[in-house]
Design a protein around this motif. Structure first.
Motif, PDB file in Angstrom:
ATOM      1  N   ILE A 179       0.842  -1.194   0.000  1.00 45.30           N
ATOM      2  CA  ILE A 179       0.000   0.000   0.000  1.00 45.30           C
ATOM      3  C   ILE A 179       0.876   1.242   0.000  1.00 45.30           C
ATOM      4  O   ILE A 179       1.726   1.420   0.883  1.00 45.30           O
ATOM      5  N   GLY A 180       0.690   2.099  -0.980  1.00 42.82           N
ATOM      6  CA  GLY A 180       1.463   3.331  -1.081  1.00 42.82           C
ATOM      7  C   GLY A 180       0.672   4.534  -0.593  1.00 42.82           C
ATOM      8  O   GLY A 180      -0.524   4.641  -0.844  1.00 42.82           O
ATOM      9  N   LEU A 181       1.357   5.432   0.109  1.00 44.46           N
ATOM     10  CA  LEU A 181       0.707   6.619   0.660  1.00 44.46           C
ATOM     11  C   LEU A 181       1.627   7.822   0.465  1.00 44.46           C
ATOM     12  O   LEU A 181       2.767   7.807   0.919  1.00 44.46           O
ATOM     13  N   ASP A 182       1.143   8.817  -0.241  1.00 44.44           N
ATOM     14  CA  ASP A 182       1.904  10.050  -0.420  1.00 44.44           C
ATOM     15  C   ASP A 182       0.955  11.122  -0.958  1.00 44.44           C
ATOM     16  O   ASP A 182       0.589  11.086  -2.131  1.00 44.44           O
ATOM     17  N   PRO A 183       0.526  12.067  -0.116  1.00 40.65           N
ATOM     18  CA  PRO A 183      -0.435  13.086  -0.565  1.00 40.65           C
ATOM     19  C   PRO A 183       0.159  14.096  -1.533  1.00 40.65           C
ATOM     20  O   PRO A 183      -0.578  14.867  -2.148  1.00 40.65           O
ATOM     21  N   ASP A 184       1.474  14.100  -1.698  1.00 37.88           N
ATOM     22  CA  ASP A 184       2.122  15.106  -2.539  1.00 37.88           C
ATOM     23  C   ASP A 184       2.750  14.528  -3.805  1.00 37.88           C
ATOM     24  O   ASP A 184       3.505  15.210  -4.491  1.00 37.88           O
ATOM     25  N   ASP A 185       2.442  13.283  -4.107  1.00 37.22           N
ATOM     26  CA  ASP A 185       3.068  12.662  -5.271  1.00 37.22           C
ATOM     27  C   ASP A 185       2.170  11.551  -5.788  1.00 37.22           C
ATOM     28  O   ASP A 185       1.146  11.233  -5.179  1.00 37.22           O
ATOM     29  N   TYR A 186       2.539  10.942  -6.885  1.00 36.15           N
ATOM     30  CA  TYR A 186       1.858   9.745  -7.385  1.00 36.15           C
ATOM     31  C   TYR A 186       2.795   9.003  -8.313  1.00 36.15           C
ATOM     32  O   TYR A 186       3.715   9.579  -8.882  1.00 36.15           O
ATOM     33  N   MET A 187       2.568   7.709  -8.435  1.00 41.32           N
ATOM     34  CA  MET A 187       3.518   6.884  -9.177  1.00 41.32           C
ATOM     35  C   MET A 187       3.603   7.278 -10.646  1.00 41.32           C
ATOM     36  O   MET A 187       2.645   7.747 -11.245  1.00 41.32           O
ATOM     37  N   THR A 188       4.776   7.081 -11.200  1.00 39.34           N
ATOM     38  CA  THR A 188       4.998   7.393 -12.605  1.00 39.34           C
ATOM     39  C   THR A 188       4.340   6.329 -13.490  1.00 39.34           C
ATOM     40  O   THR A 188       3.984   5.242 -13.035  1.00 39.34           O
ATOM     41  N   LYS A 189       4.219   6.642 -14.764  1.00 38.60           N
ATOM     42  CA  LYS A 189       3.590   5.712 -15.693  1.00 38.60           C
ATOM     43  C   LYS A 189       4.361   4.399 -15.810  1.00 38.60           C
ATOM     44  O   LYS A 189       3.745   3.320 -15.818  1.00 38.60           O
ATOM     45  N   PRO A 190       5.709   4.400 -15.909  1.00 37.03           N
ATOM     46  CA  PRO A 190       6.426   3.120 -15.982  1.00 37.03           C
ATOM     47  C   PRO A 190       6.151   2.218 -14.784  1.00 37.03           C
ATOM     48  O   PRO A 190       5.964   1.009 -14.940  1.00 37.03           O
ATOM     49  N   VAL A 191       6.116   2.793 -13.576  1.00 36.18           N
ATOM     50  CA  VAL A 191       5.849   1.995 -12.378  1.00 36.18           C
ATOM     51  C   VAL A 191       4.419   1.462 -12.420  1.00 36.18           C
ATOM     52  O   VAL A 191       4.159   0.288 -12.147  1.00 36.18           O
ATOM     53  N   SER A 192       3.474   2.322 -12.750  1.00 34.35           N
ATOM     54  CA  SER A 192       2.079   1.921 -12.823  1.00 34.35           C
ATOM     55  C   SER A 192       1.884   0.765 -13.801  1.00 34.35           C
ATOM     56  O   SER A 192       1.161  -0.188 -13.530  1.00 34.35           O
ATOM     57  N   GLU A 193       2.550   0.844 -14.953  1.00 35.77           N
ATOM     58  CA  GLU A 193       2.421  -0.203 -15.969  1.00 35.77           C
ATOM     59  C   GLU A 193       3.007  -1.525 -15.477  1.00 35.77           C
ATOM     60  O   GLU A 193       2.432  -2.598 -15.715  1.00 35.77           O
ATOM     61  N   ARG A 194       4.144  -1.468 -14.759  1.00 33.16           N
ATOM     62  CA  ARG A 194       4.737  -2.700 -14.236  1.00 33.16           C
ATOM     63  C   ARG A 194       3.833  -3.344 -13.195  1.00 33.16           C
ATOM     64  O   ARG A 194       3.638  -4.557 -13.185  1.00 33.16           O
ATOM     65  N   LEU A 195       3.271  -2.518 -12.295  1.00 33.26           N
ATOM     66  CA  LEU A 195       2.434  -3.066 -11.245  1.00 33.26           C
ATOM     67  C   LEU A 195       1.111  -3.610 -11.786  1.00 33.26           C
ATOM     68  O   LEU A 195       0.569  -4.575 -11.267  1.00 33.26           O
ATOM     69  N   LYS A 196       0.573  -3.006 -12.823  1.00 34.12           N
ATOM     70  CA  LYS A 196      -0.645  -3.533 -13.437  1.00 34.12           C
ATOM     71  C   LYS A 196      -0.420  -4.944 -13.964  1.00 34.12           C
ATOM     72  O   LYS A 196      -1.295  -5.798 -13.899  1.00 34.12           O
ATOM     73  N   THR A 197       0.761  -5.188 -14.472  1.00 28.73           N
ATOM     74  CA  THR A 197       1.064  -6.474 -15.101  1.00 28.73           C
ATOM     75  C   THR A 197       1.581  -7.506 -14.110  1.00 28.73           C
ATOM     76  O   THR A 197       1.225  -8.682 -14.190  1.00 28.73           O
ATOM     77  N   LEU A 198       2.409  -7.070 -13.147  1.00 34.06           N
ATOM     78  CA  LEU A 198       3.153  -8.021 -12.333  1.00 34.06           C
ATOM     79  C   LEU A 198       2.734  -8.104 -10.876  1.00 34.06           C
ATOM     80  O   LEU A 198       3.034  -9.096 -10.211  1.00 34.06           O
ATOM     81  N   ALA A 199       2.082  -7.089 -10.345  1.00 35.99           N
ATOM     82  CA  ALA A 199       1.820  -7.055  -8.905  1.00 35.99           C
ATOM     83  C   ALA A 199       0.740  -8.037  -8.481  1.00 35.99           C
ATOM     84  O   ALA A 199      -0.205  -8.305  -9.212  1.00 35.99           O
ATOM     85  N   HIS A 200       0.886  -8.545  -7.282  1.00 36.14           N
ATOM     86  CA  HIS A 200      -0.154  -9.383  -6.687  1.00 36.14           C
ATOM     87  C   HIS A 200      -1.291  -8.497  -6.188  1.00 36.14           C
ATOM     88  O   HIS A 200      -2.442  -8.672  -6.524  1.00 36.14           O
ATOM     89  N   ASP A 201      -0.962  -7.522  -5.371  1.00 35.95           N
ATOM     90  CA  ASP A 201      -1.967  -6.612  -4.817  1.00 35.95           C
ATOM     91  C   ASP A 201      -1.248  -5.334  -4.403  1.00 35.95           C
ATOM     92  O   ASP A 201      -0.671  -5.253  -3.331  1.00 35.95           O
ATOM     93  N   SER A 202      -1.272  -4.351  -5.267  1.00 34.17           N
ATOM     94  CA  SER A 202      -0.542  -3.110  -5.011  1.00 34.17           C
ATOM     95  C   SER A 202      -1.430  -1.926  -5.341  1.00 34.17           C
ATOM     96  O   SER A 202      -2.001  -1.865  -6.432  1.00 34.17           O
ATOM     97  N   LYS A 203      -1.559  -1.012  -4.406  1.00 36.91           N
ATOM     98  CA  LYS A 203      -2.405   0.155  -4.665  1.00 36.91           C
ATOM     99  C   LYS A 203      -1.816   1.396  -4.016  1.00 36.91           C
ATOM    100  O   LYS A 203      -1.066   1.330  -3.039  1.00 36.91           O
ATOM    101  N   TYR A 204      -2.170   2.530  -4.581  1.00 36.56           N
ATOM    102  CA  TYR A 204      -1.723   3.837  -4.103  1.00 36.56           C
ATOM    103  C   TYR A 204      -2.952   4.531  -3.542  1.00 36.56           C
ATOM    104  O   TYR A 204      -3.942   4.730  -4.256  1.00 36.56           O
ATOM    105  N   LEU A 205      -2.928   4.877  -2.273  1.00 35.76           N
ATOM    106  CA  LEU A 205      -4.098   5.455  -1.620  1.00 35.76           C
ATOM    107  C   LEU A 205      -4.388   6.869  -2.103  1.00 35.76           C
ATOM    108  O   LEU A 205      -3.502   7.577  -2.590  1.00 35.76           O
TER     109      LEU A 205
END
Length: 255
Positions: A101-127
């Motif tokens: 679980i990711g938490l950061d009110p002043d940022d958000y994941m980049t597109k490359p990271v988001s694309e990797r997690l969509k494909t490979l992650a078991h359960d990953s989310k950014y609050l």
């Protein structure tokens, strides 16, 4: 290996309001920029000993078979101040079958990271942005096996630090671990050097943002005051700045 994990549609973080400078920085976080952040995340998570303390908590259906489909129950880790998501990506890789679980009110994941997690992650989310270190609204009590703070706390105003640790105690399981990385200073001169180097790395921080650095002794006092004991600690100095890495657990209440 991470490429053995099944596809999953990860939640996409809601974009936050940023100026043109920040937008450009995120747009350029590809190729060499992405690789540099991946290496830094790998270094931080390794120095924090996350795998050492949390891998043993993963439950397998059949002992000795380290495959995704053999995992009965993974662990839950909260990454506070997860920035562009690279440390979430790294922890997902070393803790198979787990919830990151990711938490950061002043940022958000980049597109490359988001694309990797969509494909490979078991359960990953950014609050969503209403979650903050001092108020993790969407995280239940006693639900996290681990909480990480990678060079985060010194960027938050010092009066909030006590509230943040109270919130960590709320979401952390009694046998869970808090992993912290912080820059260390022992003098005003050293503080000036650390802040100068800090601003070179964190190009998006504002001129008036907090820089509350502590020495190892001061951190130890702070941890003890707020109900945590040090399980393991060490420091490294790869350049001009000393970095402290701490593994903490909640102190047992005396009967």
């Amino acid at each position: 290996m991470k490429n053995e994990l099944p596809p999953r549609m990860a939640e996409t973080p809601t974009p936050k309001r940023h100026g043109a400078r920040e937008t450009v920085i995120r747009a350029l976080t590809r190729g060499p920029g992405d690789e540099m952040l991946k290496r830094r995340a790998d270094w931080m998570i390794e120095e924090l000993k996350v795998a050492k303390y949390l891998r043993s908590k993963i439950k397998y259906k059949e002992a000795g078979v380290l495959k995704q489909n053999n995992i009965e129950q993974g662990v839950t880790v909260v990454s506070v101040g997860s920035g562009k998501g690279h440390e979430m990506d790294e922890m997902d890789m070393i803790l198979p079958g787990s919830k990151i679980i990711g938490l950061d009110p002043d940022d958000y994941m980049t597109k490359p990271v988001s694309e990797r997690l969509k494909t490979l992650a078991h359960d990953s989310k950014y609050l969503e942005v209403h979650n903050r270190a001092e108020d993790m609204k969407d995280i239940p009590d006693d639900s996290a096996d681990g909480v990480t703070f990678n060079f985060v706390l010194h960027h938050i105003e010092e009066p909030l630090h006590g509230r943040i640790f109270d919130e960590v105690k709320r979401v952390l399981k009694k046998d869970g671990y808090l992993f912290m990385a912080e820059d260390l200073v022992d003098s005003e001169e050293e503080k000036k050097t650390v802040e100068r180097e800090d601003r070179k790395i964190n190009m998006e921080i504002s001129a008036d943002s907090a820089h509350n650095y502590r020495s190892v002794k001061e951190w130890s006092y702070f941890f003890n005051k707020h109900g945590f004991e040090i399980v393991e600690q060490h420091e490294v100095k790869p350049g001009k700045v000393r970095h402290g890495f701490f593994v903490l657990r909640q102190k047992l209440e005396k009967e």
